[in-house]
Design a protein around this motif. Structure first.
Motif, PDB file in Angstrom:
ATOM      1  N   ARG A  46    -105.973 -10.481  12.892  1.00 44.16           N
ATOM      2  CA  ARG A  46    -104.847 -11.289  13.335  1.00 44.16           C
ATOM      3  C   ARG A  46    -105.250 -12.284  14.405  1.00 44.16           C
ATOM      4  O   ARG A  46    -106.108 -11.994  15.227  1.00 44.16           O
ATOM      5  N   TYR A  57     -97.126  -7.505  17.790  1.00 46.00           N
ATOM      6  CA  TYR A  57     -98.248  -6.992  16.998  1.00 46.00           C
ATOM      7  C   TYR A  57     -98.603  -5.568  17.406  1.00 46.00           C
ATOM      8  O   TYR A  57     -98.841  -4.708  16.552  1.00 46.00           O
ATOM      9  N   GLU A  60     -96.301  -3.236  15.763  1.00 48.86           N
ATOM     10  CA  GLU A  60     -96.658  -3.014  14.351  1.00 48.86           C
ATOM     11  C   GLU A  60     -97.779  -1.990  14.229  1.00 48.86           C
ATOM     12  O   GLU A  60     -97.723  -1.082  13.388  1.00 48.86           O
ATOM     13  N   ASN A  63     -96.637   1.534  15.069  1.00 48.11           N
ATOM     14  CA  ASN A  63     -95.833   2.118  13.984  1.00 48.11           C
ATOM     15  C   ASN A  63     -96.699   2.630  12.841  1.00 48.11           C
ATOM     16  O   ASN A  63     -96.306   3.565  12.137  1.00 48.11           O
ATOM     17  N   LYS A  64     -97.860   2.035  12.658  1.00 51.99           N
ATOM     18  CA  LYS A  64     -98.771   2.463  11.589  1.00 51.99           C
ATOM     19  C   LYS A  64     -99.638   3.648  12.014  1.00 51.99           C
ATOM     20  O   LYS A  64    -100.275   4.266  11.169  1.00 51.99           O
TER      21      LYS A  64
END
Length: 92
Positions: A46, A57, A60, A63-64
């Motif tokens: 990214r 970011y 994100e 969360n993964k």
């Protein structure tokens, strides 16, 4: 030289704190201590402009990888106003 290394270590540790912070508002507060609104973030996956983009970011990524955290695994090396360090994703 020693003072600049120590300052870089503190900045990196706060930066890592932001990566380990689940609350977006708090992440933004932590990052405001170590980067400007106009900062640019680049990694192999990214490229982002601005602190707000990095806050999102990080969310994100968190969360993964629930239940994990980033740990700095090396000293902070500073060279020509750039710092680098090793890190590892570990179970919390």
């Amino acid at each position: 030289m020693r003072e600049s290394r120590e300052r870089a270590r503190r900045c990196v540790d706060r930066y890592i704190d932001a990566w380990n912070e689940p609350l977006a508002d708090r992440r933004g507060q932590i990052l405001s201590q170590v980067m400007t609104d106009e900062s640019r973030y680049v990694d192999p996956n990214r490229e982002l402009d601005g602190r707000a983009g990095l806050v999102g970011y990080i969310g994100e990524v968190l969360n993964k990888a629930p239940g994990r955290r980033i740990l700095r695994t090396s000293e902070v090396d500073v060279h020509h106003l750039h710092g680098r360090f090793n890190w590892r994703l570990v179970h919390a």
